[in-house]
Design a protein around this motif. Structure first.
Motif, PDB file in Angstrom:
ATOM      1  N   VAL A 279      -1.191  -4.395   5.347  1.00 14.00           N
ATOM      2  CA  VAL A 279      -0.548  -3.099   5.197  1.00 14.00           C
ATOM      3  C   VAL A 279       0.827  -3.170   5.199  1.00 14.00           C
ATOM      4  O   VAL A 279       1.787  -2.288   4.933  1.00 14.00           O
TER       5      VAL A 279
ATOM      6  N   PHE B 148      -4.566   2.856   4.524  1.00 12.95           N
ATOM      7  CA  PHE B 148      -4.694   2.614   3.008  1.00 12.95           C
ATOM      8  C   PHE B 148      -3.854   3.869   2.498  1.00 12.95           C
ATOM      9  O   PHE B 148      -3.531   3.643   1.067  1.00 12.95           O
TER      10      PHE B 148
ATOM     11  N   GLY C  72       0.081   2.907   0.989  1.00 10.27           N
ATOM     12  CA  GLY C  72       0.435   1.720   0.150  1.00 10.27           C
ATOM     13  C   GLY C  72       0.103   0.441   0.684  1.00 10.27           C
ATOM     14  O   GLY C  72       0.618  -0.284   1.606  1.00 10.27           O
ATOM     15  N   ALA C  73      -1.131  -0.098   0.321  1.00 12.55           N
ATOM     16  CA  ALA C  73      -1.759  -1.157   0.627  1.00 12.55           C
ATOM     17  C   ALA C  73      -1.975  -2.538  -0.422  1.00 12.55           C
ATOM     18  O   ALA C  73      -2.488  -2.058  -1.591  1.00 12.55           O
ATOM     19  N   PRO C  74      -1.474  -3.568   0.008  1.00 13.26           N
ATOM     20  CA  PRO C  74      -1.724  -4.529  -1.067  1.00 13.26           C
ATOM     21  C   PRO C  74      -3.122  -4.960  -1.034  1.00 13.26           C
ATOM     22  O   PRO C  74      -3.825  -5.335  -0.297  1.00 13.26           O
TER      23      PRO C  74
ATOM     24  N   GLU D 268       7.207   3.299  -1.288  1.00 15.51           N
ATOM     25  CA  GLU D 268       6.003   2.466  -0.440  1.00 15.51           C
ATOM     26  C   GLU D 268       4.658   2.393  -1.595  1.00 15.51           C
ATOM     27  O   GLU D 268       3.687   1.753  -1.103  1.00 15.51           O
TER      28      GLU D 268
ATOM     29  N   VAL E 250       2.489   0.300  -3.725  1.00 13.23           N
ATOM     30  CA  VAL E 250       2.473  -1.363  -3.984  1.00 13.23           C
ATOM     31  C   VAL E 250       2.273  -1.808  -5.381  1.00 13.23           C
ATOM     32  O   VAL E 250       1.124  -1.105  -5.940  1.00 13.23           O
TER      33      VAL E 250
ATOM     34  N   SER F 155      -1.544   0.152  -5.609  1.00  8.70           N
ATOM     35  CA  SER F 155      -1.848   1.081  -4.536  1.00  8.70           C
ATOM     36  C   SER F 155      -0.747   2.375  -4.449  1.00  8.70           C
ATOM     37  O   SER F 155       0.337   2.063  -4.585  1.00  8.70           O
ATOM     38  N   GLU F 156      -1.162   3.520  -4.612  1.00 11.05           N
ATOM     39  CA  GLU F 156      -0.289   4.599  -4.541  1.00 11.05           C
ATOM     40  C   GLU F 156       0.068   4.920  -3.027  1.00 11.05           C
ATOM     41  O   GLU F 156      -0.740   4.479  -2.041  1.00 11.05           O
TER      42      GLU F 156
END
Lengths: 595, 595
Positions: free
Chosen positions: A208, A524, A527-529, B69, B71, B106-107
């Protein structure tokens, strides 16, 4: 102050003849031949023969005092051995040192067991004197292998742009799965740290944070009731990657294994590795960590026997169970006595209700132990499905599912070992995939995660998450080597809502989830990949590579099966003052034990 | 399943012009220019500008949703930027990506602080959201540096034939020095493990086992009241070598440092390092970890003033104290107000009773604050001894020994910082040697080991061990970098009798010694080599190399000064069931807090 060591005990050859050298090490053996004293001087690197002649009386007298395990330094001249004394089994076997001066650093009492390979001493004694056990060449080799293993692993991940990051040892207790080891906090009275069972949440947070690729060789801890192959603290290769799917993690791990096998045991292995789904593994081998170094795959006879007069078969199938067979090659003439003994062992060791067989041999033809209840066509069909040939023995178990698969899995292993079907030189790697996401615990009346609560469900099965959770596959994968699970990983959930749903499925409501895993759920939000990873068991893998039979063979200072160190007698009682400072006390009944 | 990432965000240059690429990362910034949307896409490796044009309406609409931020993954074509848009401050500054397809993984909500370098956010908030703090480029760089540091260290020791061996984390509690963290044992009721303060005894046992050269990068633990630069868990490079003396360990460590400095910060440093004895260090700098990046060495005026009329001076010297001076260049015209303020600070920050000075400036000539009590010859002699020149300021402290040395040491540092005398680009390594073996604790009414009980006494001082133990030098050495103690080690005792004597000196009688350290004493019976080693503080060294001001800058998930992790709220209360299983309970007064 000290004589400078010029060489270690494995280096000198005839090229050094005439050189003055200084060696240091342990007296391994000593022979007194007509006044000339020969000593094998030992260090980690090897053995060199040193010789004391009678010409120097003082020196010779000093040398006469030397006993096994004395630690000494010698100064002397390298000389070629006579032809008759050459020993090409050691690297220094063509030279010896004519000693000119001797220093004794340390005398030694007689050791409680001999310092040599493969001794029969009890493990208890060896663990008590672990520092002597560690002098044995085979144990030393194991630790050298382990050191090479670390280096190879780290080189691989550094070369592939993984960052090595240390995660905390003092962390939060989140009991889920095994028990935590707890550490009372002195400065936060009444509160406790836990030792990590794995750095799982930390490595996900690193993703993250955008670190992209992380690895660490890290100690983990589980307070379990120890079995033969468990230690309270163990070491894992811990890996996490961002923007990946299963294929990426598996390919990366295969790359590591190829390099490791080459660097440590000089084996070239093939990749990609074989793969089985969880279901295939169970149906074929009765276990999710099959040893694929030998065959004996299961044949399923259920369809052949579901209508047979033999009620044990037909009832089993009717109730949803299965009738399975394995074909043991070359055992078709096993005698009645042997089969009876085997049947008893099968009952005891696998829990099966009984053993049925079909023998195929020249004398009797095809002979089934329950043939009076089966038609010839049925037996023939079974033989064909089992791929059995003249000379083979088909062993058959019938029972409820999934027990019968597990029982047959044990029987398969038993036969593989007993009849030498396992290629001991092979390294068979295998991926097992498509595990169920959860399993229902009748004991706890709730679902447990088969891997852990952060494992992502298979996207195709998401619609079953609420109503048929046991039908949901996970995105987990285990790595198996020669029948040992050596690693496991998954693609993780990286979405707050899905993670919350998953917790809910496991009986952790929103409030509880926020209290225990709020930091991850919150992370989360920002912005989590997508990410996934794997953890590999260092002790287990090194044990396999070292040809060891116990994890204790490859750990410098292991605990015994009661989680005790016999060498330094830990764990042990502590001072009352220490407990007071930590704001804890022993339970009353324990206090009495202490007095 | 996923788009395959083709490049990271630092790789693309004009050589890739026209290529179709897939990038994945975080939206760093976003600019909307007349309908064209520019986004800086960020990952651990760098930043790449991506562009959404209005031509594809759907894509453009999707792009409009993007916020900081988020993703995302993008597919697009590499294009050269126009001359006017080139930014050579980033590696990708000559290209941009014309986006053709976009995926949002991801927002992201608005982060509680901005993700950029050098923000002014409170450390408390940053530690709570450590996973966001870790996205800041400067923190990421620190962890990349730390990863390089590990690699360089391990490469060095592996290249030099050291074996990497893991020692236990769950060990025996041997309270001596700092407090142990304790771990209750569930399967051994009433007994406790301790977390290692260092693997000291294990590494010595490895030498007794013949491993010859050992290293490990290892977590250690001390339950101390935390100061600004302490963490409850810390990492050290742990090293031990057999058949060595001080010179060998120091040379080996210098080799490591040369390589480390080259590999991590591209600095060529000189070896061998400067050396000072403990006594010299104290007499010259008032500390055993002097910052030698600047001068201000002490001048000792005691001989000049011992017979003076100024009673503060003469009495001090008579009672065995000292009168010390340092010469601050260019401050000879400091005004009375400034000197008064400095005097107050000196009293407060160093504990000195007062500050005396000699100013040398063109206007007043040589001006001493107590000149009416001193002869001109005495002042002149002091000026000469202090090597002071016109324009300088000599600051003088008088007091009992050793306090006055410590006070002057603090004053020296204060002056060095305030008057910019410290070369911030320098890396000054220094060995401090010949420490006293023990010091007397008035509090405990016994001697304490200055390093630890396993440190060998200097052989020339052995005869003083019983009667004048404080006069005995040890074979210990500390490594100092820019005023920080970054490591310490010693040649160890390898003899049972001497070790027992040493324990006796420290108030540990034979029975107690056998109970606590019997395994080590026994090990010495079976042939122990002379050995020594060192431990180096990873956190501290990386902090210095990173130019950081706190250990927390270079630790992924640090604790605060109350030994708490603000991110996951650990340590925390645990379930009663967990305590029950461990056979412990909280003290009564603590139980109430929990309710």
């Amino acid at each position: 102050m000290e004589w400078k060591r010029t060489h270690n005990c494995s280096e000198l050859t005839t090229e050094n003849t005439g050189d003055e050298v200084v060696l240091k090490g342990w007296v391994d053996t000593r022979r007194d031949l007509g006044g000339v004293i020969f000593i094998d001087l030992r260090d980690r690197y090897g053995i060199t023969q040193i010789v004391f002649y009678e010409t120097d009386e003082n020196l010779h007298q000093l040398a006469e005092q030397l006993r096994r395990e004395y630690v000494i330094a010698i100064k002397g001249i390298v000389e070629e051995r006579g032809e008759e004394n050459i020993n090409d089994e050691v690297s220094t076997g063509r030279i010896e040192i004519r000693v000119e001066d001797l220093k004794i650093y340390s005398e030694a009492e007689t050791t409680p067991f001999e310092i040599k390979e493969g001794i029969g001493t009890s493990e208890e004694l060896r663990l008590k004197y672990r520092y002597l056990d560690l002098r044995r060449p085979d144990v030393q080799e194991n630790l050298v292998l382990r050191s090479d293993f670390y280096k190879s692993t780290r080189d691989y991940y550094h070369e592939n742009d993984f960052l090595e990051v240390e995660t905390p040892v003092l962390m939060k207790s989140t009991p889920e799965g095994a028990r935590d080891y707890l550490v009372p906090s002195r400065v936060n009275p009444g509160k406790f740290f836990a030792l990590p069972q794995s750095p799982q949440t930390y490595k996900q947070l690193l993703m993250v944070s955008g670190f992209d690729r992380y690895f660490q060789i890290v100690k983990c801890f589980r307070d379990e009731d120890l079995r033969a192959d468990r230690q309270p603290e163990f070491t894992q290769i811990d890996v996490e990657m961002s923007f990946v799917d299963e294929e990426d993690v598996m390919a990366s791990t295969e790359g590591l294994m190829k390099k490791l096998m080459k660097d440590t045991v000089d084996e070239d292995i093939e990749a990609p590795f074989e793969r089985l789904t969880y279901e295939e593994a169970i149906k074929t081998y009765g276990t999710d960590k099959p040893d694929t170094r030998f065959g004996l795959e299961f044949a399923d006879f259920s369809d052949h026997v579901k209508d047979s007069e033999f009620k044990i078969f037909s009832n089993t199938v009717e109730k949803g169970g299965a009738v399975l067979g394995i074909t043991v090659p070359g055992q078709g003439d096993m005698g009645r006595g042997a089969i009876d003994r085997l049947t008893e062992r099968v009952k005891q060791e696998t829990g099966a209700a009984g053993l049925i067989y079909i023998k195929l041999n020249e004398e009797d033809g095809v002979k089934c132990s329950v043939e009076k209840f089966l038609t010839e066509e049925t037996v023939d069909a079974m033989v064909e499905t089992a791929d059995a040939e003249m000379g083979d023995l088909v062993l058959i178990l019938a029972g409820p599912s999934p027990d019968v698969y597990e029982q047959m899995g044990k029987l398969r292993l038993m036969m593989g070992k007993e009849h030498d079907l396992i290629d001991q030189d092979a390294y068979n790697f295998l991926w097992v995939t498509d595990f169920p996401l959860v399993e229902y615990s009748k004991e706890d009346h709730r679902y447990h995660a088969l891997h852990h609560p952060f494992t992502a469900p298979h996207p195709d099965d998401l619609d079953k998450l609420d109503d048929e959770p046991e039908e949901v596959r996970s995105r987990a994968y285990d790595l198996v080597l020669n029948g040992y699970e050596i690693g496991g990983g998954s693609i993780r959930i990286h979405n707050r809502e899905l993670q919350t749903r998953m917790f809910g499925l496991l009986g952790i409501d929103q409030e509880e989830a926020q209290k225990r895993f709020g930091f991850l759920l919150d992370a989360f939000k920002y912005g989590a990949p997508p990410h996934g990873g794997i953890a590999l068991g260092v002790d287990r893998i090194v044990m396999i590579l070292a040809g060891g039979i116990s994890l204790r063979d490859v750990i410098a200072f292991p605990k015994n099966q009661k989680a005790q160190s016999l060498m330094d007698n830990s764990p042990d009682y502590v001072d009352q003052e220490q407990l007071d400072e930590l704001h804890i006390e022993l339970k009353k009944d324990i206090n009495k034990l202490d007095e």
